[in-house]
Write a protein that holds these residues in place. Sequence first.
Motif, mmCIF file in Angstrom:
data_model
loop_
_atom_site.group_PDB
_atom_site.id
_atom_site.type_symbol
_atom_site.label_atom_id
_atom_site.label_comp_id
_atom_site.label_asym_id
_atom_site.label_seq_id
_atom_site.Cartn_x
_atom_site.Cartn_y
_atom_site.Cartn_z
ATOM 1 N N CYS A 99 63.634 71.236 69.897
ATOM 2 C CA CYS A 99 63.406 69.931 70.522
ATOM 3 C C CYS A 99 62.920 68.945 69.463
ATOM 4 N N SER A 119 60.461 67.145 69.763
ATOM 5 C CA SER A 119 58.998 67.253 69.712
ATOM 6 C C SER A 119 58.552 68.406 68.814
ATOM 7 N N HIS A 124 60.408 75.604 73.671
ATOM 8 C CA HIS A 124 60.197 75.493 75.119
ATOM 9 C C HIS A 124 61.493 75.210 75.875
ATOM 10 N N GLU A 125 62.647 75.255 75.181
ATOM 11 C CA GLU A 125 63.925 74.963 75.862
ATOM 12 C C GLU A 125 64.751 76.235 75.831
ATOM 13 N N GLU A 143 66.552 71.900 80.183
ATOM 14 C CA GLU A 143 65.312 71.112 80.150
ATOM 15 C C GLU A 143 65.635 69.646 79.889
HETATM 16 ZN ZN LIG Z 1 61.784 69.477 74.637
#
Ligand SMILES: [Zn+2]
Length: 348
Positions: free
Chosen positions: A37, A39, A59-60, A149
């Motif tokens: 990501c 981020s 987190h994806e 996501e």
């Molecule tokens: Zn993300």
Amino acid sequence: MQALLLSEYKRLEMADLAEPVPEPGEVLIRVAACGICGSDVHGYDGSSGRRIPPIVMGHEAAGTVARVGAGVTAYHPGDRVTFDSTIYCGQCPFCLRGEMNLCDRREVLGVSCGEYRRAGAFAEFVTVPERILYCLPDAMPFEEAAMLEAVSVALHAVKLSGVHGGETALVIGAGMIGLLTLQAARVAGCKRVLVADVDATRLRLAESLGADEVLQASGDDLTRKVLQATGSGADVVLEAVGRQETVSAAIGSVAKGGTVVLIGNISPTVTIPLQAVVSRQLRLQGTAASSGEYPQAIELISSGKIQVKPLISAVAPLDEGPRWFERLYGGEPGLMKVVLTPHAEAVP
Ligand SMILES: [Zn+2]
Ligand SMILES: [Zn+2]
């Protein structure tokens, strides 16, 4: 297990970590795919303050259930799943009214920010609470599932815009989220979708993904072009960058009584033309993550109404992660989503 560890800022290495054990209510996932990501890239050098080393980011993700903790009955080993990037409590006032993205006890996978540290999915295994899981259709490849996501974020932004069909929408920024927001606006029934960016390559991609018109411009120039194309401005502007000139252009390009949805936030602070917002009765609507859009995202990818494949630049084994982070951090042009595969699975 093998994991991609951020051991210090700008230093990622493969590390041998203990395989996590699912607590009651948790599920152990064998990770098949996890997207990098923006981020994560911003966290990598410490500039966001949300990836304090040592931390396993990511987190994806999507994969299969390996083991379940005590009390888990809805999922079984072998189930193909994805999960929300937000771990919400399910009990606070926000969760109870369905705004899980605003949960008082919100934690994001693969984030360490001082208040908490939650191991992410750039690893062979990760544990997550059962309540954030979603089952995947058999036909959906894991690397496409890793895009769910981002698709959910786009759907949430368009939902908050309040469009109900027939509107003219302008999307500012043709990066990953902008290109998904464009498609989400189409799905929501916008009759005309314009996309603006300064990068011609990205705009070509926007055209191939359903933009009616693309505008290679920013700032006042963009506002001028939008007013030329629409007469009185776009009914809705979806701002997917978050810098001074793009936010100003968003406010300048929206019609009286219209809505500007603020998705991007590269700059923590921008100034706004207050008088224009008040006298033209504009609505400025922030949007954060998603709340409950995963099932719709799964359906839209499955049916082909939202295309994610053109946005995946590379699928690579986990141990090539450090090199891909370098390239993303270096801002290599044309690079969109990179998906890492801790366990490479045969594409169904
Ligand atoms: Zn993300
Ligand atoms: Zn909560």
